[in-house]
Enzyme design. Structure first.
Site, PDB file in Angstrom:
ATOM      1  CG  ASN A  33      -1.800  -1.162   1.368  1.00  0.00           C
ATOM      2  OD1 ASN A  33      -2.097  -1.827   0.380  1.00  0.00           O
ATOM      3  ND2 ASN A  33      -2.237  -1.459   2.594  1.00  0.00           N
ATOM      4  CG  ASP A 258      -0.299   0.364   5.450  1.00  0.00           C
ATOM      5  OD1 ASP A 258       0.441   0.217   6.445  1.00  0.00           O
ATOM      6  OD2 ASP A 258      -1.221  -0.429   5.155  1.00  0.00           O
TER       7      ASP A 258
HETATM    8  N1  LIG Z   1      -9.485   8.844  13.834  1.00  0.00           N
HETATM    9  C1  LIG Z   1      -8.616   9.493  13.057  1.00  0.00           C
HETATM   10  N2  LIG Z   1      -8.795  10.801  12.752  1.00  0.00           N
HETATM   11  C2  LIG Z   1      -7.924  11.472  11.984  1.00  0.00           C
HETATM   12  N3  LIG Z   1      -6.816  10.924  11.455  1.00  0.00           N
HETATM   13  C3  LIG Z   1      -6.571   9.638  11.731  1.00  0.00           C
HETATM   14  C4  LIG Z   1      -7.446   8.841  12.543  1.00  0.00           C
HETATM   15  N4  LIG Z   1      -6.930   7.583  12.610  1.00  0.00           N
HETATM   16  C5  LIG Z   1      -5.801   7.606  11.882  1.00  0.00           C
HETATM   17  N5  LIG Z   1      -5.567   8.830  11.357  1.00  0.00           N
HETATM   18  C6  LIG Z   1      -4.439   9.241  10.500  1.00  0.00           C
HETATM   19  O1  LIG Z   1      -3.737   8.065  10.088  1.00  0.00           O
HETATM   20  C7  LIG Z   1      -2.404   8.058  10.639  1.00  0.00           C
HETATM   21  C8  LIG Z   1      -2.032   6.659  11.045  1.00  0.00           C
HETATM   22  O2  LIG Z   1      -2.963   6.196  11.990  1.00  0.00           O
HETATM   23  P1  LIG Z   1      -2.648   5.055  13.038  1.00  0.00           P
HETATM   24  O3  LIG Z   1      -3.985   4.606  13.564  1.00  0.00           O
HETATM   25  O4  LIG Z   1      -1.684   5.548  14.045  1.00  0.00           O
HETATM   26  O5  LIG Z   1      -1.928   3.963  12.162  1.00  0.00           O
HETATM   27  P2  LIG Z   1      -2.321   2.460  11.787  1.00  0.00           P
HETATM   28  O6  LIG Z   1      -3.346   2.541  10.697  1.00  0.00           O
HETATM   29  O7  LIG Z   1      -1.034   1.911  11.318  1.00  0.00           O
HETATM   30  O8  LIG Z   1      -2.825   1.832  13.049  1.00  0.00           O
HETATM   31  C9  LIG Z   1      -2.446   9.059  11.773  1.00  0.00           C
HETATM   32  O9  LIG Z   1      -1.188   9.621  12.010  1.00  0.00           O
HETATM   33  C10 LIG Z   1      -3.448  10.082  11.270  1.00  0.00           C
HETATM   34  O10 LIG Z   1      -2.831  10.981  10.386  1.00  0.00           O
HETATM   35 MG   LIG Z   2       0.245   0.569  11.188  1.00  0.00          MG
END
Ligand SMILES: Nc1ncnc2c1ncn2[C@@H]1O[C@H](COP(=O)(O)OP(=O)(O)O)[C@@H](O)[C@H]1O
Ligand SMILES: [Mg+2]
Length: 305
Positions: A33, A258
């Site tokens: 991705n 990703d």
């Molecule tokens: N609820 C949310 N609201 C706004 N942005 C989000 C949210 N969840 C994720 N993001 C965006 O996606 C990025 C990665 O999210 P994260 O949940 O930390 O990673 P992963 O998908 O690897 O678990 C965050 O840094 C943010 O920019």
């Molecule tokens: Mg992740």
């Protein structure tokens, strides 16, 4: 070093539910991705490659054809006679995802079996992107071979970007996870972890604690993601905090991290300072959050200015 980028890992056949017993077939996988979004953002046709192994069957052919159509370098994809791609199905419960996997015998598990092939596949890439999921699907011997090949590439000027993406069910024990991730952090130039993964594995009490632990491990460029929370960055010895804008019309959280990695790395490769790269990473992930599946429809890919 060249501006060529390679991501190493597994792409799976994705079956996403779109109605009663009806699924849409796509392809997804964390490092894939990231590579695909980078290729769309950078638009440098042929400069972003995905290092993996697939089968010789028709669905593997379709995968390679799509990557070619999408401007990616497919010369670093190997074929395996008696295996095919892994598969997963996504059911949605509200915006939360429920995954089921068939990936234990996928061709991608053999991607580091032959160090000469792997060295050639990585080629002259200036940036190599890797994740803990890639490491989790490999045997211990294959991980050691991958480590050696990347260490050699680094000694010739390549940089390693690493998202630990901890998935406990892919690992046999917490000890093995910690030992393996620590070994790869030794050769990591850019770490892109998510706080919840790191807290579960290492007991970090805050994103700041994650950043400090990685800094102690010797990583000099770090961005700690934390869902809707701010992203903490460290680069050239300077720490930054970038608030995450709220996202309207959020549909599906698949692939947020990703997509962030893709935006961040594309911006850094294009010479932007870390703070701007974090903001662009957030913009790319907010777009993926507004769409079903792990990849943004091409017409919605944000522009990097
Ligand atoms: N609820 C949310 N609201 C706004 N942005 C989000 C949210 N969840 C994720 N993001 C965006 O996606 C990025 C990665 O999210 P994260 O949940 O930390 O990673 P992963 O998908 O690897 O678990 C965050 O840094 C943010 O920019
Ligand atoms: Mg992740």
């Amino acid at each position: 070093m060249s501006s060529k980028v390679v991501a190493i890992g597994e792409a799976m056949i994705e079956m996403a539910v779109i109605g009663d017993d009806t699924y849409r077939r796509s392809f997804a996988g964390d490092t894939f991705n990231t590579a695909w979004h980078m290729a769309q953002i950078l638009g440098t046709g042929g400069q972003v490659g995905f290092v993996t192994k697939v089968g010789r069957d028709s669905v593997s052919d379709t995968f390679i054809d799509q990557l070619t159509d999408d401007g990616m370098d497919v010369s670093c994809i190997g074929r395996v006679d008696d295996r095919t791609m892994g598969l997963y199905m996504i059911a949605l419960k509200g915006v939360e995802r429920d995954f089921q996997y068939w990936r234990s015998h996928s061709a991608a598990r053999l991607l580091a079996d032959n160090p000469d092939w792997l060295t050639k596949a990585i080629g002259q890439a200036g940036l190599i992107h890797l994740s803990g999921i890639t490491l989790a699907i490999l045997s211990a011997d294959a991980r050691a071979r991958l480590w050696d090949v990347i260490a050699t590439a680094r000694s010739q000027g390549a940089r390693l970007s690493f998202d630990p993406n901890v998935r406990p069910r892919l690992w046999s024990s917490q000890d093995e996870t910690r030992t393996t991730l620590s070994a790869f952090l030794e050769i990591t130039d850019i770490a892109l972890p998510s706080f919840d993964d790191e807290a579960a594995l290492w007991g970090d009490t805050s994103p700041q604690a994650t950043l400090e632990r990685l800094q102690k491990a010797g990583v000099t460029e770090i961005a700690v993601k934390d869902g809707a929370g701010p992203v903490l960055g460290l680069c050239d010895g300077t720490q930054t905090t970038v608030e995450t804008p709220s996202v309207s019309g959020m549909r599906d959280t698949t692939g947020a991290g990703d997509a962030f990695n893709a935006g961040y790395l594309a911006a850094r490769l294009s010479g932007h300072p870390q703070q701007d790269a974090i903001a662009f990473g957030q913009a790319v992930s907010s777009e993926v959050l507004r769409h079903f599946g792990a990849r943004i429809p091409k017409e919605h890919i944000p522009n990097l200015i």
